[in-house]
Design a protein around this motif. Structure first.
Motif, PDB file in Angstrom:
ATOM      1  N   PRO A 225     135.726 -83.443  50.137  1.00 35.99           N
ATOM      2  CA  PRO A 225     134.078 -83.651  51.324  1.00 35.99           C
ATOM      3  C   PRO A 225     134.036 -82.117  52.558  1.00 35.99           C
ATOM      4  N   HIS A 226     132.807 -81.767  52.320  1.00 32.91           N
ATOM      5  CA  HIS A 226     132.343 -80.948  53.365  1.00 32.91           C
ATOM      6  C   HIS A 226     131.787 -80.718  54.968  1.00 32.91           C
ATOM      7  N   ALA A 227     132.329 -80.300  55.705  1.00 39.62           N
ATOM      8  CA  ALA A 227     131.248 -80.532  56.863  1.00 39.62           C
ATOM      9  C   ALA A 227     130.218 -79.377  57.443  1.00 39.62           C
TER      10      ALA A 227
ATOM     11  N   CYS B 244     131.021 -74.132  56.585  1.00 42.46           N
ATOM     12  CA  CYS B 244     131.901 -75.400  56.357  1.00 42.46           C
ATOM     13  C   CYS B 244     132.483 -75.370  57.450  1.00 42.46           C
TER      14      CYS B 244
ATOM     15  N   MET C  55     135.387 -77.162  58.537  1.00 41.48           N
ATOM     16  CA  MET C  55     136.818 -77.400  57.705  1.00 41.48           C
ATOM     17  C   MET C  55     137.009 -76.275  57.746  1.00 41.48           C
TER      18      MET C  55
ATOM     19  N   HIS D 186     138.522 -74.081  54.792  1.00 41.44           N
ATOM     20  CA  HIS D 186     137.079 -73.503  53.990  1.00 41.44           C
ATOM     21  C   HIS D 186     136.358 -72.448  54.107  1.00 41.44           C
TER      22      HIS D 186
ATOM     23  N   MET E 260     133.682 -70.606  52.526  1.00 40.06           N
ATOM     24  CA  MET E 260     132.628 -71.056  52.820  1.00 40.06           C
ATOM     25  C   MET E 260     132.107 -70.659  53.664  1.00 40.06           C
TER      26      MET E 260
HETATM   27 CU    CU Z   1     134.797 -77.476  53.830  1.00 36.38          CU
END
Ligand code: CU
Length: 475
Positions: free
Chosen positions: A405-407, A458, A460, A463, A468
């Motif tokens: 998952p990514h935010a 992202c 995270m 990431h 990202m």
């Molecule tokens: Cu991510």
């Protein structure tokens, strides 16, 4: 006061960002209240363990984790002179505030990082009420993990606390996740750990609430309280349960939602939720704030103890937060259509991506610290992902073709969730950071109404640091 050097600007973005660089207050000579970033210590681990060396913000006295709560009225100015007493350059990002571009703190895109010993004046209007936060935005994987984050609360436009059906009190709970060794010191040599970056990110082993492990919070019998929950962790998605307290959601990422009952509350890194809870009438009752670390083994992270004089319980229906809408509604008839494809990470990887202008295979990307890409480009800072005309509605279709998952966070704008293929989001919710699950597709829309160059990354942070990361321009 010396203006920080601007030489570190990336070539492609210098001309775009240059115009808005110099904060007005610097020339006005105004003496702003100081927000000092410095080394300090905090009792993060339970009593009996040593204090943890951390990096902190302070408005007065010694620095704390989380940083001091900054609280302003909606529409008023946040004014702070960041004084950098850290051994590294830094900058402050005011997360979720639809801010003027030069104040966004997104180093090196909107400003040069502030060198040690120097300062930078942040002076901007906080346009909308809600629960926001501020955090370091230079070498974030390290600086946020060392503690540089704090709550930023913009108060309701009309009275809500104490009104019928509303809470009688509010409590800000900053949830964080720390990677500590046996002496309670932060594990320092794994900021750029590529293995962690290719998985869920650099995960901690100690969760704190307002900087304390397992704090005890007190509620009066029958009391209705508004919790402002903020996930400041660098990587950990927090699923929360408040058994016995019937939590009802009233706002997400600062934006009011019609009150809705929640079995659990899901907070990705950087996300916020405002939740109303009702304490039972039994004195001496207690419950715990539970966190699912991802394996369905719920752990206690705080205790809520009920004691003291009883209050008359509020009526069952929760009063919605005062409505406000400063965001223009997206015009979906003929939007500018953009796509965001997320690829990379362990177990899937990607065949190739462009990094600093060169096409590389996964192995070569990894040798450059890159394991993720947006639209086939790893850490694409040389050119914008897209440009939008001021006032245009952008429809962004995001596809997560990875196993994690990514935010995803957009700077300078909030967006509406239109459609999703997974379970993380409710269509209609307005957010500044959105979780997207493995193999999920998510459509969002926003009016590009804030001119400037805005990061899209992202949250995270492992990431973000390993590919990202991108930006878009509104002009
Ligand atoms: Cu991510």
């Amino acid at each position: 006061m010396t203006q920080p050097s601007r030489r570190t600007f990336l070539t492609g973005t210098a001309s775009l960002a240059g115009a808005a660089l110099l904060p007005k207050a610097l020339f006005a000579g105004a003496d702003l209240p100081v927000l000092r970033a410095a080394e300090s210590t905090a009792q993060l681990a339970p009593a009996g363990y040593p204090r943890t060396p951390v990096w902190t913000y302070a408005t007065e006295g010694a620095g704390t984790v989380p940083g001091p709560e900054i609280r302003v009225a909606a529409g008023s100015r946040v004014q702070h002179r960041l004084v950098n007493d850290l051994p590294q350059p830094t900058a402050v990002h005011w997360h979720g505030i639809r801010i003027e571009n030069a104040m966004d703190g997104a180093a090196p895109l909107t400003q040069a990082p502030v060198p040690p010993g120097q300062s930078f004046d942040y002076d901007f209007v906080a346009p909308a009420p809600g629960t926001y936060w501020y955090h370091a935005h230079n070498r974030s994987t390290e600086q946020v993990a060392r503690g540089l984050a704090g709550p930023l609360i913009v108060e309701d436009r009309e009275p809500w606390l104490g009104e019928p059906g509303a809470a009688s009190r509010e409590l800000t709970l900053v949830l964080d996740d720390w990677l500590l060794d046996a002496d309670a010191a932060i594990v320092e040599d794994r900021w750029d750990d590529l293995h962690a970056a290719a998985h869920g990110g650099r995960m901690g082993n100690t969760v704190t609430v307002n900087g304390n492990a397992y704090p005890e919070l007190t509620l009066r019998p029958g009391e209705r309280v508004r919790l402002r929950l903020i996930n400041t962790a660098t990587a950990r998605i927090m699923q929360l349960d408040l058994p016995g307290l019937s939590p009802r959601l009233i706002a997400l990422d600062g934006h009011p939602v019609p009150p809705r009952a929640m079995e659990t509350i899901l907070l990705g890194p950087a996300q916020r939720a405002d939740v109303v809870i009702d304490a039972p009438l039994d004195p001496d009752w207690q419950t715990t704030l539970l966190l699912d670390p991802g394996n369905d083994e719920w752990v206690d992270i705080a205790t809520f103890a009920v004691s003291g004089e009883s209050l008359t319980p509020a009526k069952a229906d929760v009063r919605p937060l005062p409505a406000w809408r400063t965001l223009p509604a997206p015009v979906l008839a003929n939007p500018q259509r953009e796509t965001l494809l997320m690829e990379g990470g362990a177990m899937r990887g990607m065949r190739e991506a462009v990094y600093r202008g060169d096409t590389m295979d996964f192995r070569e990307l990894a040798s450059n610290g890159m394991v993720w890409a947006f639209n086939g480009i790893a850490h694409g800072m040389d050119a914008p992902m897209f440009r939008a005309a001021l006032g245009r509605t952008v429809h962004l279709e995001m596809t997560n073709r990875s196993m994690f998952p990514h935010a995803i966070h957009l700077h300078g704008h909030h967006f509406e969730v239109l459609r999703r293929s997974g379970a993380f989001n409710m269509p209609g919710d307005v957010r500044d950071t959105v979780l997207i699950g493995a193999d999920e597709t998510l459509e969002i829309a926003f009016v590009a109404d804030n001119p400037g160059v805005w990061m899209l990354h992202c949250h995270m942070l492992s990431h973000q640091a390993s590919g990202m990361m991108g930006w878009f321009e509104v002009a």
